[in-house]
Scaffold this active site. Structure first.
Site, mmCIF file in Angstrom:
data_model
loop_
_atom_site.group_PDB
_atom_site.id
_atom_site.type_symbol
_atom_site.label_atom_id
_atom_site.label_comp_id
_atom_site.label_asym_id
_atom_site.label_seq_id
_atom_site.Cartn_x
_atom_site.Cartn_y
_atom_site.Cartn_z
ATOM 1 N N HIS A 103 0.894 -1.163 0.000
ATOM 2 C CA HIS A 103 0.000 0.000 0.000
ATOM 3 C C HIS A 103 0.927 1.205 0.000
ATOM 4 C CE1 HIS A 103 1.013 0.302 4.274
ATOM 5 N NE2 HIS A 103 0.984 -1.011 4.218
ATOM 6 N N GLY A 104 0.400 2.400 0.093
ATOM 7 C CA GLY A 104 1.232 3.601 -0.013
ATOM 8 C C GLY A 104 2.435 3.619 0.902
#
Length: 164
Positions: A16-17
């Protein structure tokens, strides 16, 4: 020649980010290796994670745990590999299979029924505790750290003593 594994993280969200950009850049990785049986066969999961990885400039591969064990020794020296696994058990399997992991960062392990809070982002049950301690007892440097630069919390018997 051992694979150039620059970072290994347990995170139940996989890429994810935070992983795809912040950690990838902090550890200077140029290849994210998602070692997860489900992600290895799920095109939608791969598409979402690939988009995140691309924003950091790193390549990304999706392998089953067994394929990771089988192929990691063939990695090129130029590959600075960041391995992401979903659970401590997955990480333990890679180590038992001969993947040369020296350090493990524990990221997010979300709350679920029967899990005990260790830190604000890490909840474990008895199976998780056993896997984490097995990793620690193999001489692997294992710690909880959400973001680069944050204080590290060493995973050891004392930390996990409150888990039944």
């Amino acid at each position: 020649m051992a694979a150039n594994i620059v970072f290994t993280r347990i995170d139940n969200r996989l890429v994810h980010g935070q992983v795809g950009v912040t950690w990838t850049k902090a550890v200077n990785a140029n290849l994210l290796l998602v070692a997860n049986d489900e992600a290895a066969s799920d095109p939608l999961m791969q598409k979402l994670m690939s988009t995140t990885a691309e924003s950091s400039g790193a390549g990304i591969r999706f392998f089953t745990l067994q394929h990771t064990i089988d192929i990691i020794s063939k990695a090129a020296d130029r590959q600075h590999i960041f391995i992401v696994v979903k659970t401590p058990q997955d990480c333990e399997k890679l180590i038992a299979g001969g993947v040369p992991i020296k350090t493990v960062n524990v990221g997010n392990m979300h709350f679920a029924q029967g899990k005990t809070e260790i830190t604000k982002k890490v909840y474990v049950d008895a199976d998780d505790k056993k896997a984490l301690l097995d990793i620690a007892h193999k001489g692997v440097d294992i710690y909880i750290q959400d973001y680069p630069g944050e204080k590290k919390t060493t995973v050891d018997d004392a930390l996990l003593s409150k888990v039944q």
